[in-house]
Design an enzyme around this catalytic site. Structure first.
Site, PDB file in Angstrom:
ATOM      1  N   LYS A 177       0.854  -1.170   0.000  1.00  0.00           N
ATOM      2  CA  LYS A 177       0.000   0.000   0.000  1.00  0.00           C
ATOM      3  C   LYS A 177       0.893   1.223   0.000  1.00  0.00           C
ATOM      4  O   LYS A 177       1.466   1.592   1.020  1.00  0.00           O
ATOM      5  CB  LYS A 177      -0.933   0.044   1.223  1.00  0.00           C
ATOM      6  CG  LYS A 177      -2.010   1.114   1.078  1.00  0.00           C
ATOM      7  CD  LYS A 177      -2.339   1.843   2.364  1.00  0.00           C
ATOM      8  CE  LYS A 177      -1.446   3.007   2.650  1.00  0.00           C
ATOM      9  NZ  LYS A 177      -1.493   4.096   1.615  1.00  0.00           N
ATOM     10  N   GLU A 252      10.175   1.284  10.358  1.00  0.00           N
ATOM     11  CA  GLU A 252      11.137   2.375  10.130  1.00  0.00           C
ATOM     12  C   GLU A 252      10.380   3.665  10.363  1.00  0.00           C
ATOM     13  O   GLU A 252       9.589   4.070   9.518  1.00  0.00           O
ATOM     14  CB  GLU A 252      11.690   2.287   8.708  1.00  0.00           C
ATOM     15  CG  GLU A 252      12.460   1.025   8.429  1.00  0.00           C
ATOM     16  CD  GLU A 252      13.734   0.927   9.256  1.00  0.00           C
ATOM     17  OE1 GLU A 252      14.309  -0.162   9.323  1.00  0.00           O
ATOM     18  OE2 GLU A 252      14.144   1.957   9.826  1.00  0.00           O
ATOM     19  N   CYS A 286      13.503  10.959   7.027  1.00  0.00           N
ATOM     20  CA  CYS A 286      13.510  10.581   8.443  1.00  0.00           C
ATOM     21  C   CYS A 286      14.906  10.659   9.031  1.00  0.00           C
ATOM     22  O   CYS A 286      15.068  10.663  10.245  1.00  0.00           O
ATOM     23  CB  CYS A 286      12.990   9.174   8.592  1.00  0.00           C
ATOM     24  SG  CYS A 286      13.983   8.054   7.618  1.00  0.00           S
ATOM     25  N   GLU A 383       9.974  16.296  15.214  1.00  0.00           N
ATOM     26  CA  GLU A 383      10.585  16.218  13.892  1.00  0.00           C
ATOM     27  C   GLU A 383       9.914  17.235  12.975  1.00  0.00           C
ATOM     28  O   GLU A 383       8.713  17.203  12.772  1.00  0.00           O
ATOM     29  CB  GLU A 383      10.378  14.805  13.362  1.00  0.00           C
ATOM     30  CG  GLU A 383      11.005  14.509  12.042  1.00  0.00           C
ATOM     31  CD  GLU A 383      10.772  13.066  11.638  1.00  0.00           C
ATOM     32  OE1 GLU A 383       9.648  12.583  11.826  1.00  0.00           O
ATOM     33  OE2 GLU A 383      11.714  12.432  11.151  1.00  0.00           O
TER      34      GLU A 383
HETATM   35  N1  LIG Z   1      12.179   5.789   9.460  1.00  0.00           N
HETATM   36  C1  LIG Z   1      12.007   6.004   8.157  1.00  0.00           C
HETATM   37  O1  LIG Z   1      12.679   5.411   7.297  1.00  0.00           O
HETATM   38  C2  LIG Z   1      10.979   6.993   7.702  1.00  0.00           C
HETATM   39  C3  LIG Z   1      10.127   7.661   8.587  1.00  0.00           C
HETATM   40  N2  LIG Z   1       9.181   8.560   8.108  1.00  0.00           N
HETATM   41  C4  LIG Z   1       8.371   9.347   9.043  1.00  0.00           C
HETATM   42  O2  LIG Z   1       7.006   9.455   8.559  1.00  0.00           O
HETATM   43  C5  LIG Z   1       6.517  10.796   8.762  1.00  0.00           C
HETATM   44  C6  LIG Z   1       6.177  11.454   7.459  1.00  0.00           C
HETATM   45  O3  LIG Z   1       5.781  10.513   6.482  1.00  0.00           O
HETATM   46  P1  LIG Z   1       4.216  10.224   6.247  1.00  0.00           P
HETATM   47  O4  LIG Z   1       4.071   9.505   4.961  1.00  0.00           O
HETATM   48  O5  LIG Z   1       3.391  11.453   6.446  1.00  0.00           O
HETATM   49  O6  LIG Z   1       3.872   9.225   7.395  1.00  0.00           O
HETATM   50  P2  LIG Z   1       2.478   8.506   7.688  1.00  0.00           P
HETATM   51  O7  LIG Z   1       2.838   7.621   8.796  1.00  0.00           O
HETATM   52  O8  LIG Z   1       1.330   9.405   7.847  1.00  0.00           O
HETATM   53  O9  LIG Z   1       2.135   7.633   6.345  1.00  0.00           O
HETATM   54  C7  LIG Z   1       2.954   6.588   5.982  1.00  0.00           C
HETATM   55  C8  LIG Z   1       2.098   5.539   5.276  1.00  0.00           C
HETATM   56  O10 LIG Z   1       1.171   5.012   6.218  1.00  0.00           O
HETATM   57  C9  LIG Z   1      -0.148   5.107   5.702  1.00  0.00           C
HETATM   58  N3  LIG Z   1      -1.093   5.269   6.805  1.00  0.00           N
HETATM   59  C10 LIG Z   1      -1.474   6.406   7.419  1.00  0.00           C
HETATM   60  N4  LIG Z   1      -2.379   6.119   8.385  1.00  0.00           N
HETATM   61  C11 LIG Z   1      -2.584   4.771   8.358  1.00  0.00           C
HETATM   62  C12 LIG Z   1      -3.392   3.853   9.099  1.00  0.00           C
HETATM   63  N5  LIG Z   1      -4.192   4.263  10.089  1.00  0.00           N
HETATM   64  N6  LIG Z   1      -3.322   2.526   8.786  1.00  0.00           N
HETATM   65  C13 LIG Z   1      -2.515   2.098   7.790  1.00  0.00           C
HETATM   66  N7  LIG Z   1      -1.721   2.911   7.053  1.00  0.00           N
HETATM   67  C14 LIG Z   1      -1.753   4.233   7.350  1.00  0.00           C
HETATM   68  C15 LIG Z   1      -0.108   6.281   4.764  1.00  0.00           C
HETATM   69  O11 LIG Z   1      -1.189   6.182   3.844  1.00  0.00           O
HETATM   70  P3  LIG Z   1      -1.784   7.543   3.184  1.00  0.00           P
HETATM   71  O12 LIG Z   1      -0.703   8.117   2.375  1.00  0.00           O
HETATM   72  O13 LIG Z   1      -2.942   7.064   2.372  1.00  0.00           O
HETATM   73  O14 LIG Z   1      -2.192   8.423   4.327  1.00  0.00           O
HETATM   74  C16 LIG Z   1       1.258   6.078   4.115  1.00  0.00           C
HETATM   75  O15 LIG Z   1       1.168   5.090   3.114  1.00  0.00           O
HETATM   76  C17 LIG Z   1       7.626  11.490   9.491  1.00  0.00           C
HETATM   77  O16 LIG Z   1       7.466  11.332  10.883  1.00  0.00           O
HETATM   78  C18 LIG Z   1       8.892  10.747   9.079  1.00  0.00           C
HETATM   79  O17 LIG Z   1       9.951  10.845   9.984  1.00  0.00           O
HETATM   80  C19 LIG Z   1       8.997   8.807   6.794  1.00  0.00           C
HETATM   81  C20 LIG Z   1       9.816   8.142   5.897  1.00  0.00           C
HETATM   82  C21 LIG Z   1      10.879   7.233   6.283  1.00  0.00           C
HETATM   83  O1  LIG Z   2      12.265   7.611   4.240  1.00  0.00           O
HETATM   84  C1  LIG Z   2      13.364   8.057   4.477  1.00  0.00           C
HETATM   85  O2  LIG Z   2      13.564   9.147   4.971  1.00  0.00           O
HETATM   86  C2  LIG Z   2      14.495   7.184   4.080  1.00  0.00           C
HETATM   87  O3  LIG Z   2      14.509   6.030   4.896  1.00  0.00           O
HETATM   88  C3  LIG Z   2      15.799   7.913   4.215  1.00  0.00           C
HETATM   89  S1  LIG Z   2      16.981   7.199   3.191  1.00  0.00           S
HETATM   90  O4  LIG Z   2      17.013   5.741   3.424  1.00  0.00           O
HETATM   91  O5  LIG Z   2      16.559   7.478   1.805  1.00  0.00           O
HETATM   92  O6  LIG Z   2      18.225   7.855   3.564  1.00  0.00           O
END
Ligand SMILES: NC(=O)C1=CN([C@@H]2O[C@H](COP(=O)(O)OP(=O)(O)OC[C@H]3O[C@@H](n4cnc5c(N)ncnc54)[C@H](OP(=O)(O)O)[C@@H]3O)[C@@H](O)[C@H]2O)C=CC1
Ligand SMILES: O=C(O)[C@H](O)CS(=O)(=O)O
Length: 482
Positions: A177, A252, A286, A383
């Protein structure tokens, strides 16, 4: 304006079918708000169909030799590189990142498919010295089964391949998804997976209601593994929902990366490293630096040079030549940056450069540096996920470590020092899963990516990444006496 691409898919892949939806979700270009296409607004029913397709495809896929699965993954890797430009243009159109960054992500995302095509052939078991003379003990590793992957918008390809690569390499099948903001990248690489020979049902992509799709993926007993990249808030929701059927989980999640500059640092290198880490993907990663900690001896010189260089960053539409900072993903992201700046200024911080929405309008924002930060400010604990670099001053090494670790997050940390004793002391003291030392960009498919504390569970990429997708089975073989 509709996105024109031979790889544009406005349908979901379930089994061997590309399916349209009776209702759809608009996908917009964050740079100008244009609707560039639509995808199905699917829910639990279609998700159940996708899980059933993945379950049906599992026996034949897991029965193929590792070498056979590796060859198909290798072909998928090659096709992604052959279509680098088309994939990058889709990504810039739906996510906004500068085309150069999008091209880089295609290569980075493809590298996980390449890496796990190789790792597929190295899923080894053990022969254990038996405490019984008439028995032999071995372990074998077998695929977990059907995997659910839920991924974010900030890396629309790499966060999928970092999960699906090891899953398929291990013999699992998957239901993905993608984020609703960036589904076209996921659907495009799924089309290339089909072309590479990934059999029907091995890879499925479902778009639509996150809550409904996620609810089904975390409840369906046929799903044995949930892997998620996104916010810590949603990660906790998914972990709770997965507990009812005791699924394996990989998480993650969010970060709050410190970037520590000691008096003995190479200042110019530290400035360039801070810019690379902070402003990559317009601060929407992230592992982006979220707090800069500058030791008092170099603080003023470092801030002056950082502000000068940040002021030179080119803010533009991702398709514009020379663009270095694209738009933020949506208005909520802009409002969060503004909230962090306003809070800091209200408590005594000062703007060194930027600080306001960009003249381009929409979700474009000026790359910003603040000084005079204190631990009571929101940006110290939350963040930002945007182009804001808040600088905190510190006096001693112990103070820097305490400040850096004063958070519930523990994903990435960075520090600059040329004192080898300090390098080892600080690297070992930081409570993070990944540490950049004199480097601001550290992500690679060959090293374990992941966090501690509330930044996540498990590791992705590296020789460890495939372990998340296999179960170890212990065989105790008796009856060997003559
Ligand atoms: N550790 C890492 O590697 C990463 C961490 N992040 C963190 O994520 C945040 C920003 O990214 P963001 O995409 O907004 O994060 P979200 O957690 O809002 O969304 C991530 C995914 O989860 C889905 N989602 C949201 N709510 C639900 C639910 N209740 N049940 C199932 N799936 C759900 C979203 O779908 P939809 O788009 O349809 O809402 C999307 O596909 C920041 O805090 C960032 O740090 C982001 C990327 C990498
Ligand atoms: O979603 C992210 O922010 C990624 O995990 C960071 S990276 O792997 O592209 O550095």
């Amino acid at each position: 304006m509709k996105l024109e691409s031979a790889l544009l898919r406005e349908q979901c892949l379930i089994g061997d079918e590309w399916l349209s939806g009776s209702s759809v979700i608009n996908v917009t270009n964050p740079s100008n708000g244009d609707v560039i296409g639509t995808v199905p607004d699917f829910g639990a029913e279609e998700t159940r169909k996708a899980v059933a397709a993945a379950k049906a495809a599992l026996p034949a896929w897991r029965a193929r030799t590792a070498k056979d699965r590796a060859a198909i993954l290798r072909r998928w890797f090659e096709l992604m590189l052959e279509h680098q430009d088309a994939l990058a243009r889709i990504m810039t159109a739906e996510q906004g990142k500068p085309l150069a960054e999008a091209r880089g992500e295609v290569v980075y995302g493809a590298s996980f498919i390449e890496w796990f095509a190789e790792e597929a052939k190295r899923v080894y078991g053990d022969v254990i010295p038996s405490p019984w003379a008439d028995r032999r003990l071995v372990t074998i590793k077998q695929p977990v089964g059907v995997v659910a992957a839920i991924t974010p918008w900030n890396f629309p390809i790499a966060m999928i391949t970092r999960k699906v690569g090891p899953a398929l390499a291990a013999g699992c099948t998957a239901v993905v998804k993608p984020a609703s903001a960036t589904p076209f990248s996921a659907l495009a690489i799924a089309a290339l997976a089909q072309e590479a020979g990934v059999p029907a049902g091995v890879l499925n992509v479902v778009t639509g209601s996150a809550r409904a799709i996620g609810g089904e993926l975390t409840a369906n007993p046929d799903v044995r593994k949930v892997t998620f990249t996104g916010s810590t808030e949603i990660g906790k929701v998914l972990m709770r929902q997965s507990a009812d059927t005791v699924k394996k989980v990989s998480m993650e999640l969010g970060g709050n990366a410190p970037f520590i500059v000691f008096d003995d640092a190479d200042i110019e290198a530290a400035v360039e490293g801070a810019i690379a880490s902070k402003y990559r993907n317009t601060g929407q990663t992230c592992v982006c630096t979220n707090r800069i900690l500058a030791q008092s001896g170099i603080h003023d010189a470092f801030v002056a040079r950082l502000a000068e260089r940040v002021g030179e960053l080119v803010v533009a539409d991702g398709f514009a030549d020379g663009a270095q900072q694209g738009p933020l993903i949506d208005s909520a992201a802009v409002e969060k940056v503004e909230e962090h700046i306003a809070d800091a200024l209200s408590k005594g911080a000062k703007v060194a450069v930027g600080g306001e929405r960009h003249a381009l309008g929409g979700t474009f924002f000026q790359p910003t540096v603040l000084t005079g930060l204190t631990p009571d400010m929101a940006v110290a604990r939350e963040e930002t996920f945007g182009p804001l670099a808040p600088v905190f001053r510190f006096e001693t090494e112990d103070e820097a470590i305490a400040m850096a670790n004063d958070t519930e997050f523990g994903l990435a940390a960075y520090f600059y020092s040329r004192d080898i004793g300090r390098v080892w002391r600080v690297a070992e003291a930081l409570e993070y899963g990944m540490v950049g030392i004199n480097e601001g960009i550290i992500s690679t498919e060959v090293a374990p990516f992941g966090g501690v504390k509330e930044s996540g569970v498990g590791r992705e990429g590296s020789r460890y990444g495939i372990d998340e997708y296999v179960e170890i089975k212990y065989l105790n073989m008796g009856g060997l006496s003559a």
